[in-house]
Design a protein around this motif. Structure first.
Motif, PDB file in Angstrom:
ATOM      1  N   SER A 175      28.787  -1.945   2.189  1.00 24.60           N
ATOM      2  CA  SER A 175      27.893  -1.928   3.350  1.00 24.60           C
ATOM      3  C   SER A 175      26.490  -2.390   2.979  1.00 24.60           C
ATOM      4  N   THR A 176      26.015  -1.982   1.802  1.00 23.70           N
ATOM      5  CA  THR A 176      24.677  -2.390   1.376  1.00 23.70           C
ATOM      6  C   THR A 176      24.623  -3.894   1.124  1.00 23.70           C
ATOM      7  N   GLN A 232      24.517  -1.655  -9.716  1.00 24.94           N
ATOM      8  CA  GLN A 232      25.628  -0.837  -9.258  1.00 24.94           C
ATOM      9  C   GLN A 232      26.885  -1.086 -10.085  1.00 24.94           C
ATOM     10  N   ASP A 269      32.637   1.935  -0.398  1.00 26.05           N
ATOM     11  CA  ASP A 269      32.345   1.513   0.976  1.00 26.05           C
ATOM     12  C   ASP A 269      30.836   1.394   1.203  1.00 26.05           C
ATOM     13  N   GLU A 270      30.106   2.315   0.628  1.00 24.20           N
ATOM     14  CA  GLU A 270      28.643   2.267   0.740  1.00 24.20           C
ATOM     15  C   GLU A 270      28.102   1.032   0.018  1.00 24.20           C
ATOM     16  N   LYS A 309      32.064   5.703  -3.731  1.00 24.15           N
ATOM     17  CA  LYS A 309      30.891   5.092  -3.103  1.00 24.15           C
ATOM     18  C   LYS A 309      31.112   3.596  -2.815  1.00 24.15           C
TER      19      LYS A 309
END
Length: 524
Positions: A501-502, A482, A497-498, A495
């Motif tokens: 979260s992951t 990422q 926040d995603e 992205k």
């Protein structure tokens, strides 16, 4: 008084430590009785030489690098045999396939007396130590290793980095007290700065402007737009090198800040987001090498020596010597919050597991006395430089190779240092080959920003190590993938926040707690 420390990459990584040594700890588990002692007629001198009056033979298993000659032909081992009265028979295993050969030794219990330059990992040390194939060294160090013991007193992080949760030391590392040998320098093209009438950048914003000028103003004067403003080793090395400007440290060989005795894995932090956004800005503007995620090490080194690169990171100047006068080392640029750390710094205890004594060894005291000599400046000089007058000369008390032995072909034939991993002390006294004046000057620019202390990878028990391995296999792969996408612009920061979260779903907080517990248990 404890020596002031200016601390080096990065460092040992737990993934490397855990991925190796896959064989069962069952082999040799019957060898848990106390280590054998030297026989009565082989009294061991606690200081001076010879170590023993009558010759003693020790067998040692070692890794031999492709550049090395045979260990038996190296002057250090020939001369030290005469000095110590200890005869060493090396079993040399090439780097390629070395791990498999080491695994087989332990699995078959066909052990030598000593594992020398064998890269015993933290997991292997715990596994084979608790299984009885490696013996505890802490008492032997106290009684027969005054040089190494002194270093542990001077740098407590050494003891903390090699002691198991049960309080045992099963392997000792190489020690690097020389700051310049523990970190990459930030090399910038001073010829281009001068040509464009630019000053050395002091902040990340100023660095951006300098790189733009390198890209657009033809600093090499050939009328072509062939300048490469910034490059780095493949992958996220550039992030590691820039992390200190954003307040992000690299403790325990990982993405960890340590503040007020609290461990923070910062991969999902806002500071990391700021850093990745900055690197994305460089990449989008073609200021950062577009091949930084794909080029090879050889290609990176070629870019260093091309004269077409504005800035890069490396420990020494060996790879750009013909054009070295074009470059100077600079301090870390201050980031948006004023942070200015040189985070990419390896710990003083480097090359973990460089030396270990097995349970079949009949002379553990002799074996410890034998290796301790190389943790002194005198012994390290012999190991690295060979014979005075023949291989090196002293200048102001510092050893320098004679010209015929300072080449990449001759130097590796006289010392096991070449190829890395040899158990010894690397201090300012013995570092002329890797620490020439230009590198020393580059290090001075970093010294005010080096971490006061750099902790190595913690010594986990085997169950915890396996848990760390399992967590990091997923977390590290995801983070690298990422982060690469964020920098290259393939993933929008919308992205983020995603992404956070992951990381949480992958139990990054559990991993953080494991590191916290390990830190809390350390003898600091």
């Amino acid at each position: 008084m404890r020596r002031q420390r200016n601390q080096t990459a990065v460092s040992l990584m737990v993934i490397a430590a855990l991925a190796m040594g896959g064989c069962s700890s069952g082999a040799g588990s019957s060898n848990k009785e106390a280590a054998p002692q030297a026989s009565a007629d082989q009294s061991v001198s606690k200081d001076g030489f010879p170590i023993v009056q009558e010759p003693v033979k020790l067998s040692m298993f070692t890794r031999i690098a492709p550049v090395n000659g045979s260990f038996k032909d190296m002057p250090v081992f020939q001369d030290y045999e005469k000095l110590s009265n200890v005869q060493v028979e090396f079993t040399e295993a090439p780097t390629d396939g070395f791990q498999e050969k080491k695994n087989l030794l332990f699995a078959s219990n066909e052990l030598p007396d000593v594992m020398y330059r064998s890269g015993i990992t933290p997991l292997e040390a715990v596994r084979y130590g608790s299984g009885g194939q490696l013996i505890p060294l802490e008492d032997l160090i106290r009684d027969y290793a005054p040089n190494f013991n002194k270093l542990m007193d001077e740098y407590p992080e050494i003891r903390a980095g090699i002691t198991t949760p049960e309080g045992h030391i099963y392997a000792i590392p190489g020690i690097v007290s020389l700051s310049a040998a523990r970190t990459d320098k930030k090399w910038i093209n001073q010829a281009w700065l001068k040509k464009l009438n630019l000053k050395v950048p002091e902040t990340t914003d100023e660095l951006y402007d300098v790189l733009v000028a390198f890209r657009d103003q033809d600093p090499n004067g050939n009328g072509q737009k062939d300048e490469l403003p910034l490059t780095a080793r493949v992958g996220l090395s550039v992030a590691t090198m820039m992390s200190g400007s954003f307040g992000l440290d690299q403790q325990f060989g990982y993405n960890i800040n340590l503040k007020d005795n609290k461990v923070e894995i910062w991969m999902g932090s806002e500071r990391n987001k700021e850093m990745l956004m900055y690197l994305n800005k460089l990449y989008a503007a073609k200021l950062l090498d577009q091949e930084v995620f794909s080029h090879t090490e050889a290609q990176f080194l070629a870019k260093q020596g091309s004269g077409l690169t504005g800035m890069f990171f490396d420990q020494t100047n060996n790879n750009f010597l013909p054009i070295s006068d074009q470059y100077i080392g600079i301090a870390p640029p201050a980031g948006p919050h004023g942070d200015r750390m040189q985070s990419q710094t390896s710990p003083i205890p480097r090359d973990f597991g460089a030396y270990a004594i097995t349970s079949v060894n009949k002379y553990p005291e002799i074996s410890m006395r034998w290796i301790d000599y190389f943790y002194s400046d005198e012994g390290s000089t012999l190991l690295r430089f060979g014979r005075e007058g023949e291989h090196y000369e002293l200048k102001d008390g510092i050893p320098y190779y004679k010209p015929e032995y300072s080449t990449s072909e001759t130097q590796p034939k006289i010392t096991p240092y070449a190829g890395g991993g040899a158990p010894h002390l690397i201090s300012e006294h013995v570092a002329s080959y890797i620490n020439p004046p230009q590198v020393q000057e580059a290090q001075k620019a970093l010294d005010p920003y080096m971490p006061e202390i750099r902790y190595a990878v913690p010594m986990f028990d085997e169950a915890t190590a396996q848990k760390v391995n399992m967590l990091r296999n997923d977390i590290d792969k995801y983070y690298e993938e990422q982060s690469t996408k964020f920098i290259a612009g393939a993933l929008s920061f919308d992205k983020w926040d995603e992404f956070q979260s992951t990381l949480q779903k992958m139990n990054v907080e559990e991993l953080q707690q494991i590191y916290q517990e390990a830190y809390d248990k350390m003898d600091k």
